[in-house]
Design a protein around this motif. Structure first.
Motif, PDB file in Angstrom:
ATOM      1  N   LEU A  36       0.836  -1.210   0.000  1.00 47.22           N
ATOM      2  CA  LEU A  36       0.000   0.000   0.000  1.00 47.22           C
ATOM      3  C   LEU A  36       0.867   1.254   0.000  1.00 47.22           C
ATOM      4  CD1 LEU A  36      -2.507  -1.092   2.800  1.00 47.22           C
ATOM      5  CD2 LEU A  36      -2.849  -1.259   0.328  1.00 47.22           C
ATOM      6  N   PRO A  37       1.561   1.527  -1.096  1.00 47.66           N
ATOM      7  CA  PRO A  37       2.464   2.683  -1.107  1.00 47.66           C
ATOM      8  C   PRO A  37       1.751   4.018  -0.886  1.00 47.66           C
ATOM      9  CG  PRO A  37       2.240   1.744  -3.309  1.00 47.66           C
ATOM     10  CD  PRO A  37       1.548   0.807  -2.363  1.00 47.66           C
ATOM     11  N   GLU A  38       0.448   4.082  -1.138  1.00 48.28           N
ATOM     12  CA  GLU A  38      -0.293   5.328  -0.974  1.00 48.28           C
ATOM     13  C   GLU A  38      -0.823   5.520   0.451  1.00 48.28           C
ATOM     14  OE1 GLU A  38      -3.042   2.043  -2.135  1.00 48.28           O
ATOM     15  OE2 GLU A  38      -1.103   2.685  -2.843  1.00 48.28           O
ATOM     16  N   ALA A  39      -0.652   4.521   1.311  1.00 48.94           N
ATOM     17  CA  ALA A  39      -1.148   4.607   2.693  1.00 48.94           C
ATOM     18  C   ALA A  39      -0.261   5.539   3.519  1.00 48.94           C
ATOM     19  CB  ALA A  39      -1.189   3.225   3.323  1.00 48.94           C
ATOM     20  N   ASP A  40      -0.878   6.155   4.512  1.00 48.46           N
ATOM     21  CA  ASP A  40      -0.166   7.035   5.438  1.00 48.46           C
ATOM     22  C   ASP A  40       0.198   6.253   6.690  1.00 48.46           C
ATOM     23  OD1 ASP A  40      -0.467   9.360   3.841  1.00 48.46           O
ATOM     24  OD2 ASP A  40      -2.513   9.595   4.584  1.00 48.46           O
ATOM     25  N   LYS A  51      -2.864   4.006   7.531  1.00 51.55           N
ATOM     26  CA  LYS A  51      -4.196   4.510   7.260  1.00 51.55           C
ATOM     27  C   LYS A  51      -4.356   4.752   5.763  1.00 51.55           C
ATOM     28  CE  LYS A  51      -4.413   6.787  11.727  1.00 51.55           C
ATOM     29  NZ  LYS A  51      -4.722   7.987  12.475  1.00 51.55           N
ATOM     30  N   TYR A  52      -5.514   4.406   5.273  1.00 53.61           N
ATOM     31  CA  TYR A  52      -5.877   4.680   3.884  1.00 53.61           C
ATOM     32  C   TYR A  52      -7.394   4.821   3.880  1.00 53.61           C
ATOM     33  CZ  TYR A  52      -6.328   4.292  -1.164  1.00 53.61           C
ATOM     34  OH  TYR A  52      -6.628   4.535  -2.483  1.00 53.61           O
ATOM     35  N   ALA A 111      -7.042  -6.057   1.226  1.00 51.96           N
ATOM     36  CA  ALA A 111      -8.501  -6.194   1.351  1.00 51.96           C
ATOM     37  C   ALA A 111      -9.077  -5.068   2.207  1.00 51.96           C
ATOM     38  CB  ALA A 111      -8.854  -7.549   1.950  1.00 51.96           C
ATOM     39  N   ALA A 112      -8.402  -4.731   3.297  1.00 52.71           N
ATOM     40  CA  ALA A 112      -8.877  -3.651   4.168  1.00 52.71           C
ATOM     41  C   ALA A 112      -8.821  -2.304   3.453  1.00 52.71           C
ATOM     42  CB  ALA A 112      -8.056  -3.604   5.457  1.00 52.71           C
ATOM     43  N   ALA A 113      -7.759  -2.050   2.713  1.00 60.18           N
ATOM     44  CA  ALA A 113      -7.639  -0.794   1.963  1.00 60.18           C
ATOM     45  C   ALA A 113      -8.720  -0.691   0.894  1.00 60.18           C
ATOM     46  CB  ALA A 113      -6.254  -0.691   1.321  1.00 60.18           C
ATOM     47  N   ARG A 114      -8.979  -1.798   0.217  1.00 59.46           N
ATOM     48  CA  ARG A 114     -10.019  -1.821  -0.816  1.00 59.46           C
ATOM     49  C   ARG A 114     -11.386  -1.512  -0.198  1.00 59.46           C
ATOM     50  NH1 ARG A 114      -9.444  -6.904  -2.545  1.00 59.46           N
ATOM     51  NH2 ARG A 114      -7.634  -6.289  -3.746  1.00 59.46           N
ATOM     52  N   GLU A 115     -11.664  -2.106   0.946  1.00 58.81           N
ATOM     53  CA  GLU A 115     -12.951  -1.845   1.601  1.00 58.81           C
ATOM     54  C   GLU A 115     -13.048  -0.392   2.067  1.00 58.81           C
ATOM     55  OE1 GLU A 115     -15.525  -3.224   5.425  1.00 58.81           O
ATOM     56  OE2 GLU A 115     -14.840  -4.752   4.016  1.00 58.81           O
ATOM     57  N   ASN A 116     -11.969   0.142   2.639  1.00 64.29           N
ATOM     58  CA  ASN A 116     -11.993   1.550   3.058  1.00 64.29           C
ATOM     59  C   ASN A 116     -12.237   2.469   1.868  1.00 64.29           C
ATOM     60  OD1 ASN A 116     -11.490   0.760   5.680  1.00 64.29           O
ATOM     61  ND2 ASN A 116      -9.483   1.733   5.826  1.00 64.29           N
TER      62      ASN A 116
END
Length: 134
Positions: A36-40, A51-52, A111-116
């Motif tokens: 998740l390179p775009e996550a903070d 976080k994303y 999966a969590a990032a996709r759902e968020n």
């Protein structure tokens, strides 16, 4: 009661850990950054987190294991893959003497990032629908 140590950022948190604790945590950080390179990254609840569009995961050491913490629905969603690990409602415990499960962590955080992201898109669409009705 001892007050929890405050860390201003993740590098300081990791630097304060013993080698036994720090090495798997650094590996988890690397895995999630890659997935998740775009996550903070942030310190949340005195633990490193990603976080994303909302929190994805926290991670931290413990006396007998290290763990990742996720919303309970993901532990349910990945119940079969997690059967080999000790768990609590929102934590997955990993043994210090075994390799960090890179594929499993990657699959779960994606999966969590996709759902968020999907939740954010739905929420934004609902807001836009309300605006256009006025």
């Amino acid at each position: 009661m001892t007050e929890a140590k405050q860390y201003p950022e993740i590098d300081a948190y990791l630097a304060a850990q013993s080698d036994r604790d720090r090495l798997p945590l650094e590996k988890i950080r690397e895995i999630i950054r890659k997935a998740l390179p775009e996550a903070d990254e942030a310190i949340s609840y005195q633990m490193p987190s990603f976080k994303y569009h909302g929190v994805i995961v926290w991670y931290a050491p413990s006396k007998n294991h290290y763990a990742i913490y996720m919303p309970p629905k993901f532990l349910v969603q990945f119940k079969e893959q997690l059967s080999a690990y000790s768990q609590t409602k929102s934590a997955i415990h990993f043994d210090y003497n075994k390799p960090v499960p890179e594929a499993l962590i990657t699959e779960m955080v994606v999966a969590a990032a996709r759902e968020n992201l999907n939740n954010k898109i739905a929420k934004d669409a609902a807001k836009n629908t309300k605006r256009t009705k006025k």
